[in-house]
Scaffold this active site. Structure first.
Site, PDB file in Angstrom:
ATOM      1  N   ASP A  75       0.863  -1.181   0.000  1.00 17.68           N
ATOM      2  CA  ASP A  75       0.000   0.000   0.000  1.00 17.68           C
ATOM      3  C   ASP A  75       0.895   1.225   0.000  1.00 17.68           C
ATOM      4  OD1 ASP A  75      -2.047   1.779   0.049  1.00 17.68           O
ATOM      5  OD2 ASP A  75      -2.870   1.166   1.983  1.00 17.68           O
ATOM      6  N   PHE A 166      -9.511   3.997   8.000  1.00  9.92           N
ATOM      7  CA  PHE A 166     -10.663   4.512   8.732  1.00  9.92           C
ATOM      8  C   PHE A 166     -10.851   6.001   8.486  1.00  9.92           C
ATOM      9  CE2 PHE A 166      -7.088   4.902  11.756  1.00  9.92           C
ATOM     10  CZ  PHE A 166      -7.163   6.254  12.058  1.00  9.92           C
ATOM     11  N   ILE A 167     -12.049   6.473   8.804  1.00 11.84           N
ATOM     12  CA  ILE A 167     -12.373   7.898   8.916  1.00 11.84           C
ATOM     13  C   ILE A 167     -12.900   8.101  10.331  1.00 11.84           C
ATOM     14  CG2 ILE A 167     -13.871   9.768   8.127  1.00 11.84           C
ATOM     15  CD1 ILE A 167     -14.051   8.239   5.436  1.00 11.84           C
ATOM     16  N   GLU A 168     -12.416   9.137  11.013  1.00 13.21           N
ATOM     17  CA  GLU A 168     -12.854   9.355  12.386  1.00 13.21           C
ATOM     18  C   GLU A 168     -13.211  10.819  12.641  1.00 13.21           C
ATOM     19  OE1 GLU A 168     -10.669   5.793  14.907  1.00 13.21           O
ATOM     20  OE2 GLU A 168      -9.945   7.852  15.166  1.00 13.21           O
ATOM     21  N   PRO A 302      -2.126   6.882  15.128  1.00 11.17           N
ATOM     22  CA  PRO A 302      -3.451   6.398  15.527  1.00 11.17           C
ATOM     23  C   PRO A 302      -3.369   5.117  16.338  1.00 11.17           C
ATOM     24  CG  PRO A 302      -2.994   5.702  13.299  1.00 11.17           C
ATOM     25  CD  PRO A 302      -1.800   6.525  13.740  1.00 11.17           C
ATOM     26  N   HIS A 326       3.918   4.408  13.333  1.00  7.43           N
ATOM     27  CA  HIS A 326       2.756   4.831  12.542  1.00  7.43           C
ATOM     28  C   HIS A 326       1.438   4.518  13.242  1.00  7.43           C
ATOM     29  CE1 HIS A 326       1.879   0.679  11.691  1.00  7.43           C
ATOM     30  NE2 HIS A 326       1.104   0.915  10.656  1.00  7.43           N
ATOM     31  N   GLY A 327       1.501   3.864  14.377  1.00  4.74           N
ATOM     32  CA  GLY A 327       0.287   3.507  15.099  1.00  4.74           C
ATOM     33  C   GLY A 327       0.604   2.617  16.265  1.00  4.74           C
ATOM     34  N   LYS A 400     -15.377   2.369   9.091  1.00  3.01           N
ATOM     35  CA  LYS A 400     -14.466   1.341   8.587  1.00  3.01           C
ATOM     36  C   LYS A 400     -15.039   0.764   7.304  1.00  3.01           C
ATOM     37  CE  LYS A 400     -11.430  -0.212  10.830  1.00  3.01           C
ATOM     38  NZ  LYS A 400     -10.005   0.124  10.987  1.00  3.01           N
TER      39      LYS A 400
END
Length: 401
Positions: A75, A166-168, A302, A326-327, A400
């Site tokens: 990715d 995701f979108i948050e 995140p 990164h998380g 998600k």
């Protein structure tokens, strides 16, 4: 308290911001394999490290005159974008389900794309023209049999994808609302990466590697030039994808809260390539599950669906090659998560968060991830901290794929 960085037994050029005993044996072996490559300058390992394909997720690898596609990931350009709004938590309704449904209607998730190019409908001329110009360069991509993917790439610009993307909607320490999203180069980045990895595997200098997924391209070769050309295109596509998506998200929020204003955007890749210099050596740095954290640079780390995220400021650690995690990082595979947890567990672990609570996202349950607070602590303490915390973001709503 553990003082980082630590060393990895059997690998002299690896610096760990994680305890060796907390890294699964398969991931340790991947780190040793990378460290033993004749082109490796050094490796920095983030506290969210875990097993990946060829190279671990959560590692920063500096190679001399070579690049390993598996050390970037498939990715290409995956990363984060966030923007602080002028809204406060008190401006939001108690029930956020209607807002989540509006977001899901505006931004395709999973394998889906838009019916028409989303960037073409943007009201601002400059980002609209930038996206069109970038997609016009699709014909210049050098990977084999990629031309037929142009239409799909165009319609997936401004879409979320699945997995851990995701979108948050979140709230910071001062109860200010932030919009945040996590996505990458969608299907086109994956296909470009896989095609070039297949080419790398056939090259003679890679035939004796301990792991064929660690195949590299060498400087000065047509194969490396072709890979970097396509990779840089995919990294920019990923940035544009997030920019278009964020604009769509902002429009949804503005339709519900007409008074909203937006501050400056924070954006960062965490699967990418950069040409940098350390110890006077020019190297190609691959960050796979790691953000750049140069001094003063803002970044986003995140957690999971129920644990929130952090906005951080880089401290420019040379030992970590100006990097941070990164998380939170997975502590178990998706298959193991599905076998370990139930939908009831998901409901309990995402209590207070407006999100899907069904078997389709069970592999993203917070319990399948490492403790985010511990991951942050490993990077903010000791003589060589990587970042400082700007604010913590509490998750209120999560979309998600």
């Amino acid at each position: 308290m553990t003082t980082y960085p630590l060393g990895l037994p059997g690998a002299e050029n690896v610096a760990l911001w994680a305890r060796p005993e907390d890294i699964e044996p398969a991931a340790q072996q991947q780190l040793r394999n990378v460290a033993a490559l004749p082109w490796t300058h050094r490796v920095a390992v983030m506290p969210d490290v875990h097993f990946g394909k060829g190279a671990t997720v959560g590692s920063v690898i500096a190679l001399r005159e070579a690049v390993a596609p598996a050390a970037v990931g498939v990715d290409i350009g995956c990363g984060m974008t966030a923007v602080r709004t002028t809204l406060s938590q008190n401006d939001l309704p108690d029930d956020l389900k209607a807002l989540r449904q509006r977001i899901e209607a505006a931004i395709p998730v999973g394998f889906n794309g838009h019916r028409d190019p989303a960037y073409a409908a943007l009201p601002d001329r400059r980002p609209r023209e930038a996206a069109q110009a970038h997609l016009d360069r699709f014909a210049e991509l050098r990977a084999p049999k990629i031309a037929e993917r142009a239409g799909k790439a165009t319609l997936q610009c401004g879409t979320l994808g699945g997995g851990n993307h995701f979108i948050e909607v979140t709230a910071d320490d001062a109860d200010r609302i932030w919009l945040m999203l996590h996505s990458g180069s969608r299907n086109i980045g994956n296909e470009l990466a896989l095609r070039h990895i297949e080419t790398a595997r056939t090259l003679e200098h890679n035939l004796g590697l301990p792991d064929r997924d660690l195949a590299v391209f060498l400087a000065g070769t047509r194969e490396m030039a072709d890979y970097l050309h396509d990779l840089y295109w995919a990294q920019e596509y990923a940035r544009l994808n997030r920019a278009v998506m964020m604009r769509l998200l902002q429009d949804v929020v503005r339709a519900v809260f007409p008074q909203v204003g937006y501050d400056e955007t924070v954006s960062c890749h965490h699967n990418y390539v950069s040409e940098e210099t350390y110890e006077g050596v020019d190297v190609i740095v691959t960050r796979k599950g790691a953000i750049r954290a140069g001094r003063g640079e803002l970044g986003l780390i995140p957690g999971s669906m129920g644990t929130g995220s952090y906005v951080v400021r880089g401290l420019g650690s040379v030992a970590a090659m100006n990097s941070a995690s990164h998380g939170a990082g997975r502590r178990m595979s998706r298959n193991k998560a599905r076998k370990t947890f139930t939908v009831a567990d998901l409901v309990a672990q995402t209590q207070g968060v407006e999100c899907r609570k069904d078997a389709g996202v069970l592999d993203e349950i917070p319990g399948s991830y490492k403790d985010l607070a511990e991951v942050i602590a490993a990077q903010t303490t000791g003589p060589e901290p990587l970042v400082e915390v700007v604010t913590r973001l509490r998750t209120l709503l999560c979309v998600k794929g």
